[in-house]
Each structure stands twice: as C-alpha cells, then as structure tokens.
Design an enzyme around this catalytic site. Structure first.
Site, PDB file in Angstrom:
ATOM      1  N   LYS A   1      84.247  60.010  14.530  1.00  0.00           N
ATOM      2  CA  LYS A   1      84.045  60.320  12.698  1.00  0.00           C
ATOM      3  C   LYS A   1      84.574  59.958  12.628  1.00  0.00           C
ATOM      4  O   LYS A   1      84.736  59.519  11.100  1.00  0.00           O
ATOM      5  CB  LYS A   1      83.956  61.423  14.057  1.00  0.00           C
TER       6      LYS A   1
ATOM      7  N   GLN B   1      87.573  69.833  16.714  1.00  0.00           N
ATOM      8  CA  GLN B   1      86.784  69.275  17.727  1.00  0.00           C
ATOM      9  C   GLN B   1      86.548  70.049  19.344  1.00  0.00           C
ATOM     10  O   GLN B   1      87.313  71.022  19.507  1.00  0.00           O
ATOM     11  CB  GLN B   1      87.017  68.088  18.571  1.00  0.00           C
TER      12      GLN B   1
ATOM     13  N   ASP C   1      80.994  71.867   9.880  1.00  0.00           N
ATOM     14  CA  ASP C   1      80.295  71.829  11.194  1.00  0.00           C
ATOM     15  C   ASP C   1      79.074  73.349  11.429  1.00  0.00           C
ATOM     16  O   ASP C   1      78.455  73.725  12.295  1.00  0.00           O
ATOM     17  CB  ASP C   1      80.934  71.929  12.622  1.00  0.00           C
TER      18      ASP C   1
HETATM   19  N1  GUN Z   1      81.726  68.898  20.860  1.00  0.00           N
HETATM   20  C1  GUN Z   1      80.542  68.205  21.113  1.00  0.00           C
HETATM   21  N2  GUN Z   1      79.720  68.298  19.833  1.00  0.00           N
HETATM   22  C2  GUN Z   1      80.073  69.215  18.274  1.00  0.00           C
HETATM   23  C3  GUN Z   1      80.357  68.898  16.992  1.00  0.00           C
HETATM   24  O1  GUN Z   1      79.220  68.683  17.081  1.00  0.00           O
HETATM   25  N3  GUN Z   1      81.383  69.816  16.558  1.00  0.00           N
HETATM   26  C4  GUN Z   1      82.325  70.036  17.126  1.00  0.00           C
HETATM   27  N4  GUN Z   1      83.425  70.455  16.028  1.00  0.00           N
HETATM   28  N5  GUN Z   1      83.150  69.807  18.021  1.00  0.00           N
HETATM   29  C5  GUN Z   1      81.246  69.222  18.826  1.00  0.00           C
END
Ligand code: GUN
Length: 316
Positions: free
Chosen positions: A59, A103, A129
């Site tokens: 990311k 995350q 998110d």
């Molecule tokens: N963990 C797995 N997929 C995601 C996501 O799309 N966002 C976040 N914040 N954590 C994740």
C-alpha cells in the site's frame, strides 16, 4: 462465454488497477495545487502478522509511486488498545492526513471487539476503508460513501470487463465485514440477485453452481472446485493464501505445474480460494496473484484522493 473444456478468459486485475491509478494522476495534481501537498494516507500497523506486513508495504509503495504521501505508525504485538486509539486520534486531528487505514487484524491481546471499536473511532470523512458504521450505513442506503476497497475493486473489474449484472444471479461465498457483506450490497445495488453463503450453508456447491457471478472470499486455498461452478460463469477469487507445504501445492496445482516449480525456488506460493480446475468450466476468472489484490490497493488510493478532494471542497 466459454464452458467445459475451453479455458476461461482471464480478467486482468493488474491491468485494470494500473488504469485506475493512471486516471488518479491529474486529480492528485489538483489536490497538490489546492493544498500545497499531495493527498496523504496515515496507516497504523499493530503487531507482526506476516500477511499484514506485505499488504502495508504494498500500500505504501503504490501510494508513493503515484506521488502521494504516507505516514506509517507501528505498534508492537503487546500494545494496549488505548495506544492504537491514540494513533487514530492523532491522525483524525492532523489536517495533513486525508485518509486513515488501520490494518486488520489487530493483535489478539487488544480484545475481541478491538477492530469494531477502532474503526468506529476513525473520522468518517477520513475512513478510506469504509468500515466506520456511518459509511457502512451509507453503503447500505446507497448514498455517497467511501466504499470498502476490495468490494469496490471487484465492482470496477466486473464493470471494466463488461460482465453483466442486472438480473443475474450472484453468489458470494464468505460473510466478512471487509469483503462478503459489503460486496453483496454493491452487487444488489446493481440489480443482481444476490445470495451470501458461509460455513453453515447447506449443499454449498449446489447453491454456488446457480451463480452467473461467483465470488470466493473464504480464505481457504482451492476451496471452490469445478463442481461449484456453472459452465460459463464469471468467477472472482478474493483469496490470497500462502502455501508452505509442498504436498499441498502438488495436490492443488499438479506435479509438473509452474506453481510447484515456483515453490521449489521460494519455499512458498500464493493460492486463491479457487481451485485451478475451475478454469476449465468458468467463462471468466480472476488470477491469483494479479487479480483482485492490485484492485484493492488501487481503490484505497482512489478513496484517499476522493477524501482529500472532499476536504478541500474540490468535490461534493
Ligand atoms: N486486512 C485485510 N484486508 C484489509 C483491508 O481491506 N483493510 C484493512 N484495514 N485491513 C485489511
């Protein structure tokens, strides 16, 4: 559409993601001009989950490749929930941060409800998110909202690959807050007839085999086999499972496969939730890697740009 015997069309998620990212460049420039800085994403990585390390690294890399700013805060596995909350509060208060991503998963020691509580603490206008209850509600009510990245990416892929949805049967296997539930809602808003399946669904292969669009989001390698799939269906594989057992790789991909050769070089390979044999039945299928994964990141960047534009009054 293909069917039994003709290999499925491969839906190029990486290519679509690259096109989405390119289309963001002029908008990023507009933000830079208006704010004196590019759109900025604050990330919190708590603990040492190996999958999360990879996701967060990717990311950050993709954000910075587009000229966006990132700020990563890390906390140890032993951190208390209050420490995570303090990071989110600081990002909320910082006018130099447009988007916030915590995350998942958080360390188990933070408690069962820690993720829901931390997502609810994020300023909804910075919630890239789309997990804050206000944004979940807006998604359900189909009012403008920051939509969760993986489901939004799947919809972009289906649209850009001209997969018809109106009146079609869509089956989503998996009911997570991150993928299954929001994706079902987005498909419903596009007038698909949607079924959500899960671990207690009776006769899952028979239900799945009714789908024109079948989405696998269960986190179990090669779980969806050819008997789950109607000939010609579009199959979207959201799984990213790391295999470290050679026998398992051989049984899924075969003794002479490229995956096994890759395993022998690296000691691990990625498997989706969809068995490779599905490619002989489906009409179209997303690869792993190179399918849904790059789209998730592209939509995160898109949401961050959108959040910055709203905060600057560049869009309503
Ligand atoms: N963990 C797995 N997929 C995601 C996501 O799309 N966002 C976040 N914040 N954590 C994740």
């Amino acid at each position: 559409m293909s069917g039994v015997g003709t290999p499925a069309r491969v839906l190029d998620g990486a290519g679509v993601a690259a096109a989405i990212c390119e289309s963001l460049r002029p908008r990023i420039e507009d933000v830079r001009r208006a704010a004196g800085r590019p759109p900025a994403l604050g990330l919190l990585l708590a603990g040492s989950d190996p999958g999360s390390e990879v996701y967060v690294r990717n990311k950050i890399r993709e954000s910075e490749a587009l000229g966006m700013r990132t700020a990563l805060k890390r906390l140890p596995d032993s951190a208390a929930f209050g420490e995570a909350l303090a990071v989110v509060d600081a990002f909320n208060a910082d006018p130099g941060v447009d988007g916030i991503l915590v995350q998942s998963p958080l360390p188990a020691g933070m408690g069962d409800d820690a993720e829901r509580r931390i997502f609810a603490a994020i300023d909804p206008s910075k919630d890239v998110d789309g997990f804050h209850p206000e944004n979940v509600g807006r998604l359900v009510q189909q009012t403008p909202a920051l939509a969760p990245c993986t489901p939004a990416g799947v919809m972009e892929l289906l649209d850009r690959c001209s997969v018809p949805l109106v009146g079609r049967r869509a089956v989503v296997i998996g009911r997570s807050d991150i993928v299954g539930k929001p994706l079902a809602m987005l498909l419903l808003h596009r007038h698909a007839t949607v079924t959500i399946c899960h671990s207690r669904t009776v006769d899952l292969p028979r239900v799945a085999a009714q789908a024109d669009v079948l989405v696998a989001a269960v986190g179990r390698p090669a779980f969806v086999t050819a008997d789950f799939v109607k000939p010609g269906a579009t199959v979207v594989d959201v799984g990213t499972n790391t295999l470290t057992d050679r026998d398992r790789v051989t049984s899924i991909f075969g003794a002479g496969s490229k995956k096994l050769a890759a395993f022998d070089r690296r000691g691990r390979v990625l498997s989706g939730d969809v068995h490779p044999g599905v490619a002989d039945v489906a009409g179209a299928i997303t690869p792993v890697p190179g399918g849904v994964g790059p789209l998730t990141i592209a939509m995160l960047l898109s949401n961050t740009v959108q959040a910055a534009e709203r905060r600057l009054g560049l869009r309503s």
